[in-house]
Design a protein around this motif. Structure first.
Motif, short mmCIF file in Angstrom:
data_model
loop_
_atom_site.label_atom_id
_atom_site.label_comp_id
_atom_site.label_asym_id
_atom_site.label_seq_id
_atom_site.Cartn_x
_atom_site.Cartn_y
_atom_site.Cartn_z
N ARG A 130 -2.85 -6.84 11.37
CA ARG A 130 -3.76 -6.22 10.44
C ARG A 130 -3.03 -5.09 9.73
N VAL A 131 -3.31 -4.91 8.47
CA VAL A 131 -2.72 -3.82 7.70
C VAL A 131 -3.85 -2.91 7.22
N ILE A 132 -3.60 -1.60 7.33
CA ILE A 132 -4.59 -0.62 6.88
C ILE A 132 -3.97 0.17 5.75
N PHE A 133 -4.69 0.30 4.65
CA PHE A 133 -4.21 1.15 3.56
C PHE A 133 -5.01 2.43 3.55
N GLY A 175 -7.08 -5.40 6.26
CA GLY A 175 -7.15 -6.85 6.32
C GLY A 175 -5.86 -7.42 6.85
N THR A 176 -5.77 -8.76 6.82
CA THR A 176 -4.52 -9.38 7.25
C THR A 176 -3.44 -9.02 6.23
N PRO A 177 -2.17 -9.09 6.62
CA PRO A 177 -1.11 -8.80 5.66
C PRO A 177 -1.27 -9.65 4.40
N GLU A 178 -1.57 -10.89 4.63
CA GLU A 178 -1.75 -11.82 3.52
C GLU A 178 -2.81 -11.29 2.55
N ALA A 179 -3.95 -10.87 3.09
CA ALA A 179 -5.04 -10.37 2.24
C ALA A 179 -4.64 -9.11 1.51
N ILE A 180 -4.02 -8.17 2.24
CA ILE A 180 -3.69 -6.89 1.63
C ILE A 180 -2.60 -7.04 0.57
N PHE A 181 -1.56 -7.82 0.91
CA PHE A 181 -0.43 -7.89 -0.01
C PHE A 181 -0.68 -8.84 -1.18
N SER A 182 -1.43 -9.91 -0.93
CA SER A 182 -1.60 -10.89 -2.00
C SER A 182 -2.88 -10.69 -2.79
N HIS A 195 -8.74 -3.16 -3.84
CA HIS A 195 -8.95 -1.87 -4.49
C HIS A 195 -7.82 -1.54 -5.44
N GLU A 196 -8.18 -0.88 -6.50
CA GLU A 196 -7.21 -0.48 -7.50
C GLU A 196 -6.11 0.40 -6.89
N ARG A 197 -6.52 1.33 -6.01
CA ARG A 197 -5.54 2.25 -5.42
C ARG A 197 -4.52 1.50 -4.55
N THR A 198 -5.00 0.50 -3.83
CA THR A 198 -4.09 -0.31 -3.02
C THR A 198 -3.11 -1.03 -3.93
N ARG A 199 -3.65 -1.60 -5.00
CA ARG A 199 -2.80 -2.35 -5.94
C ARG A 199 -1.72 -1.46 -6.52
N SER A 200 -2.11 -0.27 -6.97
CA SER A 200 -1.11 0.56 -7.63
C SER A 200 -0.09 1.08 -6.61
N PHE A 201 -0.54 1.34 -5.36
CA PHE A 201 0.41 1.78 -4.32
C PHE A 201 1.42 0.67 -4.04
N LEU A 202 0.92 -0.55 -3.85
CA LEU A 202 1.81 -1.67 -3.54
C LEU A 202 2.75 -1.94 -4.70
N HIS A 203 2.22 -1.81 -5.89
CA HIS A 203 3.04 -2.04 -7.06
C HIS A 203 4.22 -1.07 -7.07
#
Ligand SMILES: Nc1ncnc2c1ncn2[C@@H]1O[C@H](COP(=O)(O)OP(=O)(O)OP(=O)(O)O)[C@@H](O)[C@H]1O
Ligand SMILES: [Mg+2]
Lengths: 284, 245
Positions: B208-211, B221-228, B232-240
């Motif tokens: 499980r990954v927590i942002f 969520g699962t790594p798959e869910a979080i990364f793919s 949330h917009e904040r998660t997206r911009s952080f990962l980006h």
């Protein structure tokens, strides 16, 4: 290295420590006697060379040796007591509990803010008055009167111990504060108790930091112990004064006294330098 | 699910700064949880509350059935079961690697010295630094030091391991050796909470990954869910930001 099977390793290690400690004490005592014997021989040679009455030379030399012995003895026991006081006060000053912190802070403030001379005079002349009423209650138990206990020697011991203890406390506090927070956290996160963190992680590292300044304090103490002259203690300076009163030759006598102080402080400095190197050899 | 770690409505402040906000979290035994988020979002603080390196002002934390409180004994009891690995290794510089490793087992668990040494050597062997056992930390490379620090924590046979950016202070070529040890640990069934910027590791190993952002758990969520498929917009911009650097 493995000991006999029937002895667990811990016992063997402890035995070895006791043996090493006993040998060190023995060597210390032997060195002490050798040193003072050599000192009186050396001083006698010097006094002869600067033409003191030959018949009196041995007596004067012995007098200086006695004074030097009192000075060094007083320094050794006061710095030992001062180390314990410094540890207690230094650690207490860092305590979160005000019951420890406040008295320690007060002690250090008081001692560092007043002259040592006043502290020595107070210990000799003031303490008997202060403690007298309390002490008198102990008399039925067969305790000797306070004047017999608080001699010039022990009054000087008390004042010097408390004095150097306060300066040591500051050194030890700074030494402990110099240990990075991560060391505490790593030790705590392993489940060590506060006391174990101190004993196994903080103190061994702090020692490396505090030994040089602590020895500096002892060197200062050795010199400051001459202030006990004012309460009539027969130490090195007093020994010199006596000879001057008898011979009216201040210059060679003060030179001899200063020379003995220099010798003692130089030996101590050599010892610290050696200790410092040894401490640095082990680990980072 | 019987959680081995449970946080309920945890709030923490540093003075006026609200660093953990209404954190609810349950970790199952054997779970590998990776915590990601921008600097200052409270990741370190969160995992440090679990072994009480940081006290909290509100909420409850239960670890291995014991509620964390002010009682020093219960805190020490929990710390025995929770190992921690720090970004800066924090090995004890005045002890050899072996001494570092056996300190807590012999002093805290009262394991006989010989037995502690044997166990320590096994662990050091497993992470590939048995030959460094008698050296001092300063004589080892960063990667070796961090592996030693992991062994030191493991020697207490903890039920939970906390990692706070264990590879962030390492030269790039040493990151792999430490991550390999952590992978092995995860496979062995250890419960792990890992703060890291190593997204590859998170993807491979995490259950499980927590942002986190600004003291809150924004998304999990699962790594798959979080990364793919970040929600949330904040998660997206952080990962980006982190994946394109
Ligand atoms: N001991 C402290 N005293 C005061 N403020 C602190 C303390 N420790 C952390 N903070 C503050 O709390 C906030 C959260 O810090 P924390 O270290 O948990 O963040 P982080 O997510 O681990 O960040 P990083 O990725 O930089 O390690 C930050 O704003 C930090 O400045
Ligand atoms: Mg952090």
């Amino acid at each position: 290295m493995r000991g006999p099977r029937f002895l667990p390793g811990g016992v063997l290690r402890r035995l070895r420590w006791i043996l090493v400690a006993a040998l060190l004490v023995l060597a210390g005592v032997a060195a002490w006697f050798l040193f003072f014997w050599a000192l009186s021989v050396g001083v006698a040679g010097y006094l002869k060379a600067v033409q003191f009455t030959p018949a009196k030379v041995a007596f004067y030399a012995d007098s200086i040796r006695k004074g030097a012995e009192v000075t060094l003895k007083l320094t050794v026991i006061s710095s030992t007591a001062g180390l314990v006081l410094g540890l207690l006060a230094g650690i207490s000053k860092l305590s979160r509990n005000p019951l420890f912190r406040l008295p320690a802070t007060f002690y250090v403030w008081l001692v560092r803010g007043t002259p040592l001379l006043v502290q020595i005079l107070f210990a000799y002349n003031g303490l008997p008055y202060l403690l007298g009423p309390l002490w008198d209650r102990l008399q039925p138990l067969g305790v000797p009167p306070i004047q017999d206990v608080l001699t010039d020697y022990w009054a000087a011991f008390i004042a010097l111990s408390f004095n150097v203890g306060a300066y040591n406390a500051e050194v030890i506090r700074a030494g402990i504060l110099a240990i990075p927070k991560g060391q505490w956290e790593a030790a705590q996160s392993l489940g060590l108790s506060q006391a174990q963190v101190m004993r196994h992680v903080v103190v061994p590292q702090a020692i490396r930091i505090v030994v040089p300044p602590l020895v500096n304090n002892v060197v200062a103490l050795l010199k400051d112990s001459s202030l006990a002259y004012t309460i009539g203690l027969f130490e090195l300076v007093m020994a010199g004064q006596r000879i001057i009163s008898a011979t009216f030759r201040p210059v060679p006598v003060y030179l001899a006294v200063a020379g003995v102080y220099l010798l003692l402080t130089t030996v101590m400095t050599f010892f610290t330098n050696w200790l410092e190197r040894r401490l640095q050899l082990r680990g980072a | 699910m019987d959680a081995i770690i449970r946080l309920e409505k945890v709030n923490k402040w540093f003075g006026p700064l609200h660093v953990l906000k209404e954190i609810d979290l349950a970790v199952a035994p054997g779970e590998v949880l990776v915590i990601i988020g921008p600097s200052g979002s409270g990741k370190s603080t969160l995992i440090r509350t679990i072994n009480r390196l940081e006290p909290i002002q509100q909420g409850r934390i239960v670890v291995d059935g014991v509620e964390l409180g002010d009682d020093q004994r219960s805190i020490e009891a929990i710390r025995r079961e929770v190992g921690m690995v720090f970004q800066q290794f924090n090995l004890f510089p005045h002890m050899t690697i072996l001494e570092n490793v056996i300190l807590a087992p012999t002093r805290v668990r009262r394991v006989p010295r010989e037995q502690a040494i044997q166990k320590a050597m096994e662990l050091l062997e497993r992470v590939g630094i048995a030959d460094q056992a008698h050296k001092y930390p300063a004589q080892l490379s960063g990667g070796q030091q961090q592996r030693a620090a992991i062994v030191r924590a493991l020697a207490m046979e903890p039920k939970i391991m906390l990692f706070d950016e264990p590879t962030s202070a390492l030269d790039p070529e040493m990151v792999g050796e430490v991550l390999d040890v952590m992978r092995g640990l995860a496979r062995s069934g250890m419960t792990m909470l890992v703060v890291t910027h190593e997204m590859g590791f998170a993807r491979d190993v995490a259950d499980r990954v927590i942002f986190m952002d600004e003291g809150r758990i924004v998304e999990e969520g699962t790594p798959e869910a979080i990364f793919s498929r970040p929600q949330h917009e904040r998660t997206r911009s952080f990962l980006h930001r982190i994946l394109h650097h």
